[in-house]
Write a protein that holds these residues in place. Structure first.
Motif, short mmCIF file in Angstrom:
data_model
loop_
_atom_site.label_atom_id
_atom_site.label_comp_id
_atom_site.label_asym_id
_atom_site.label_seq_id
_atom_site.Cartn_x
_atom_site.Cartn_y
_atom_site.Cartn_z
N HIS A 140 0.63 -1.20 -0.01
CA HIS A 140 0.17 0.01 0.08
C HIS A 140 0.74 1.26 0.00
CE1 HIS A 140 -3.47 -2.32 1.98
NE2 HIS A 140 -3.36 -2.64 0.71
N TYR A 141 1.96 1.46 0.81
CA TYR A 141 2.75 2.50 1.04
C TYR A 141 3.90 2.74 0.02
CZ TYR A 141 0.00 2.42 5.39
OH TYR A 141 -0.96 2.23 6.18
N GLU A 142 4.16 1.72 -0.47
CA GLU A 142 5.52 1.57 -1.31
C GLU A 142 5.27 1.55 -2.86
OE1 GLU A 142 8.09 3.00 -0.26
OE2 GLU A 142 7.50 3.05 1.68
N TRP A 143 4.00 1.41 -3.19
CA TRP A 143 3.47 1.16 -4.55
C TRP A 143 4.32 2.11 -5.66
CZ3 TRP A 143 0.87 -2.47 -7.11
CH2 TRP A 143 0.50 -2.37 -8.44
N ARG A 144 4.61 3.48 -5.14
CA ARG A 144 5.17 4.48 -6.07
C ARG A 144 6.59 4.12 -6.22
NH1 ARG A 144 2.00 7.15 -3.04
NH2 ARG A 144 3.47 7.65 -1.72
N SER A 145 7.14 3.16 -5.75
CA SER A 145 8.55 2.97 -5.48
C SER A 145 8.82 1.88 -6.75
CB SER A 145 9.06 2.47 -4.16
OG SER A 145 9.00 3.45 -3.16
N LEU A 146 7.81 1.23 -7.46
CA LEU A 146 8.13 0.32 -8.41
C LEU A 146 8.49 0.97 -9.64
CD1 LEU A 146 5.55 -2.56 -7.33
CD2 LEU A 146 7.93 -2.41 -6.68
N SER A 147 9.37 0.29 -10.55
CA SER A 147 9.25 0.76 -11.87
C SER A 147 8.12 0.25 -12.51
CB SER A 147 10.58 0.24 -12.60
OG SER A 147 10.46 -1.26 -12.63
N PRO A 148 7.74 1.07 -13.69
CA PRO A 148 6.58 0.44 -14.36
C PRO A 148 6.71 -1.00 -14.81
CG PRO A 148 7.34 2.45 -15.45
CD PRO A 148 8.47 2.04 -14.23
N THR A 149 7.77 -1.42 -15.11
CA THR A 149 7.75 -3.09 -15.66
C THR A 149 7.54 -4.02 -14.27
OG1 THR A 149 9.47 -2.57 -17.30
CG2 THR A 149 9.40 -4.77 -16.54
N LYS A 150 8.16 -3.40 -13.14
CA LYS A 150 7.69 -4.32 -11.85
C LYS A 150 6.33 -3.97 -11.57
CE LYS A 150 12.80 -4.45 -10.54
NZ LYS A 150 13.08 -5.42 -11.68
#
Length: 196
Positions: A114-124
């Motif tokens: 929930h809190y770290e969703w934005r930390s992923l690259s688009p591929t991941k």
């Protein structure tokens, strides 16, 4: 299979599981950006480079944490959906299961999602979305059943988003040992959304 090789494989699997568990806890407490590989290694009792034996990057660890949480949540939700209960009783159980994946001891995987969703690259992110879509589909099926039975008003898609948003927010305000148990929170949340 060679017994020694099997033992080694089991040990490696246990180390990987421990690495994911401590990483999830650290990501929840310190955030993805605030957690270093050194933090993860220390919490797992490993040498600082050892996590790279299991994962290429810290972001790969985050993806694995999220996938672990979603896989476990999906398994539990499928168990609830398989119960021969009326849909309104399954809603209470689904909410309780979701709250448990957020708040019970050792349940740091979903909050990291929930809190770290934005930390992923688009591929991941796409990898994680495939699992999340399966999880959301179970919830949508239950809400569709509730609407068909006349127990839930409104737009079914919107209701799923509102229910999950409200339930997931419990992680921000609920405190163990407070006024309400997790079972009472689940029952109360279900009553908010159900038509009598």
């Amino acid at each position: 299979m060679n017994p020694l090789r099997k033992l080694r494989r089991n040990n490696e699997s246990n180390r990987r599981d421990e690495l994911l568990r401590v990483s999830a806890k650290l990501f929840r407490e310190k955030g993805f950006d605030g957690t270093t590989i050194r933090d993860i290694s220390g919490a797992a009792g490993m040498h600082s480079g050892s996590p790279f034996y299991h994962f290429k990057t810290k972001q790969d660890i985050l993806v694995a944490v999220m996938e672990e949480g979603l896989t476990e949540g999906l398994r539990k939700a499928e168990e609830v959906m398989a119960l021969a209960l009326p849909p309104e009783q399954r809603l209470v159980r689904m909410i309780r299961t979701q709250i448990g994946t957020i708040l019970e001891d050792g349940s740091d995987f979903i909050p990291a999602l929930h809190y770290e969703w934005r930390s992923l690259s688009p591929t991941k992110r796409r990898r994680v979305v495939a699992l999340k879509d399966r999880y959301d589909a179970l919830w949508q099926r239950l809400i569709d059943e509730l609407q068909h039975a006349g127990h839930m008003p409104g737009d079914a898609h919107l209701m799923r988003l509102l229910i999950l948003g409200a339930v997931n927010w419990t992680g921000a305000w609920y405190r163990q040992g407070g006024r309400l148990s997790l079972d009472e929170v689940a029952a109360g949340a279900a009553r908010l959304f159900l038509r009598n």
